[in-house]
Design a protein around this motif. Structure first.
Motif, PDB file in Angstrom:
ATOM      1  N   ILE A 123       0.970  -1.286  -0.048  1.00  0.00           N
ATOM      2  CA  ILE A 123       0.018   0.133   0.075  1.00  0.00           C
ATOM      3  C   ILE A 123       0.952   1.076  -0.070  1.00  0.00           C
ATOM      4  CG2 ILE A 123      -1.621   1.318   1.380  1.00  0.00           C
ATOM      5  CD1 ILE A 123      -2.589  -1.425   2.498  1.00  0.00           C
ATOM      6  N   ALA A 124       1.987   1.241   0.643  1.00  0.00           N
ATOM      7  CA  ALA A 124       2.788   2.401   0.912  1.00  0.00           C
ATOM      8  C   ALA A 124       3.761   2.607  -0.401  1.00  0.00           C
ATOM      9  CB  ALA A 124       3.883   1.889   2.071  1.00  0.00           C
TER      10      ALA A 124
ATOM     11  N   LEU B 161      -7.348   4.556  -1.039  1.00  0.00           N
ATOM     12  CA  LEU B 161      -8.425   3.808  -1.603  1.00  0.00           C
ATOM     13  C   LEU B 161      -7.993   2.370  -1.452  1.00  0.00           C
ATOM     14  CD1 LEU B 161      -9.517   6.082  -4.988  1.00  0.00           C
ATOM     15  CD2 LEU B 161     -10.781   5.667  -2.539  1.00  0.00           C
ATOM     16  N   LEU B 162      -6.779   1.986  -1.921  1.00  0.00           N
ATOM     17  CA  LEU B 162      -6.304   0.735  -1.766  1.00  0.00           C
ATOM     18  C   LEU B 162      -6.311   0.159  -0.387  1.00  0.00           C
ATOM     19  CD1 LEU B 162      -5.088  -1.710  -2.985  1.00  0.00           C
ATOM     20  CD2 LEU B 162      -2.579  -0.610  -3.110  1.00  0.00           C
ATOM     21  N   ALA B 163      -6.168   0.809   0.493  1.00  0.00           N
ATOM     22  CA  ALA B 163      -6.266   0.407   1.915  1.00  0.00           C
ATOM     23  C   ALA B 163      -7.446   0.110   2.352  1.00  0.00           C
ATOM     24  CB  ALA B 163      -5.502   1.696   2.947  1.00  0.00           C
TER      25      ALA B 163
ATOM     26  N   ALA C 270      -7.763  -1.414 -11.639  1.00  0.00           N
ATOM     27  CA  ALA C 270      -6.965  -2.503 -10.944  1.00  0.00           C
ATOM     28  C   ALA C 270      -7.662  -3.287  -9.926  1.00  0.00           C
ATOM     29  CB  ALA C 270      -5.830  -1.774 -10.380  1.00  0.00           C
ATOM     30  N   LEU C 271      -8.577  -2.716  -9.279  1.00  0.00           N
ATOM     31  CA  LEU C 271      -9.096  -3.571  -8.227  1.00  0.00           C
ATOM     32  C   LEU C 271     -10.379  -4.083  -8.998  1.00  0.00           C
ATOM     33  CD1 LEU C 271      -9.971  -0.375  -5.629  1.00  0.00           C
ATOM     34  CD2 LEU C 271      -8.686  -2.813  -5.203  1.00  0.00           C
ATOM     35  N   ALA C 272     -11.030  -3.818  -9.897  1.00  0.00           N
ATOM     36  CA  ALA C 272     -11.990  -4.278 -10.619  1.00  0.00           C
ATOM     37  C   ALA C 272     -11.319  -5.900 -11.296  1.00  0.00           C
ATOM     38  CB  ALA C 272     -12.691  -3.679 -11.839  1.00  0.00           C
TER      39      ALA C 272
END
Length: 233
Positions: free
Chosen positions: A143-144, A153-155, A184-186
């Motif tokens: 995440i960092a 949003l990724l966290a 990327a999340l989808a």
């Protein structure tokens, strides 16, 4: 040299022109989360301050980094946060990642120190979830790697989408290769912005009734109400 050291204050503008912190705002090495009893309970008393401007404290940071690098943390997420703080303080005190690695006789690599110093540089809201054990420290490392709003949003997607460390690593790499965070999340089965809420029966009744009458989704009503709430926060 500020671009080579963790802990510099930075704020990014959100969608609604509100300043949202996406980096650490508190001093490097300060046990803001580790020393918070409401988060870490009795272990808050174990919190160690690493002052990069104090020689003795910097020596403690170097020893902690050595222990951290050889695996002393095991699966202890609070010790991992301490190790991350030590890495960040050592970098700040020595002036670079390379000098920090040399201070510990290269027992910790530059890459190792950089990754964990960046975890220490995450905003308080994310570090708190690491301390609570909700976000794995190994996931926090990835995440960092992501900058700006996409980092937050990724966290939160890690929490709400039940993402594995491998998923987080893959998504972080995609975002850093200019893939939009929602895309990327989808690709990992997560719809950005999806969160499960538990409402009181009366609120549930009313939001469903209003959504039906207005011909909209309940999420739109919640979004409108929350945007107004945060506007005046």
């Amino acid at each position: 040299m500020t671009d080579n050291r963790p802990g510099d204050r930075s704020r990014h503008r959100g969608e609604n022109d509100r300043s949202i912190p996406t980096d650490r705002e508190s001093p490097v090495g300060a046990p803001v989360i580790r020393g918070d009893e409401s988060v870490t309970g009795n272990r808050a008393r174990e919190a160690v301050i690493f002052d990069p401007d104090d020689a003795e404290s910097l020596a403690d940071a170097a020893e902690t980094v050595r222990q951290f690098a050889v695996g002393a943390a095991n699966d202890d997420h609070l010790f991992m946060l301490r190790g991350a703080a030590a890495c960040a303080a050592l970098v700040r005190g020595e002036g670079s990642y390379k000098a920090a690695a040399e201070r510990v006789d290269d027992e910790a690599t530059v890459a190792f120190i950089r990754k964990w110093a960046r975890v220490h540089d995450l905003p308080r809201s994310v570090r708190k979830q690491v301390a609570l054990g909700q976000i794995a420290p190994t996931a926090a490392k990835h995440i960092a790697r992501v900058a700006g709003e996409a980092r937050l949003l990724l966290a939160w997607a890690t929490l709400d989408g039940d993402l594995t460390v491998r998923d987080v690593r893959s998504i972080a790499s995609a975002v850093n290769n200019d893939v939009p965070i929602d895309q990327a999340l989808a690709e990992h089965g997560v719809t950005l912005g999806t969160i499960e809420l538990t409402l009181t029966p009366s609120t549930y009744r009313d939001i469903r009734r209003r959504a039906s009458i207005d011909g909209i989704q309940p999420g739109q009503i919640a979004t409108d109400a929350l945007e107004q709430y945060f506007e005046y926060e």
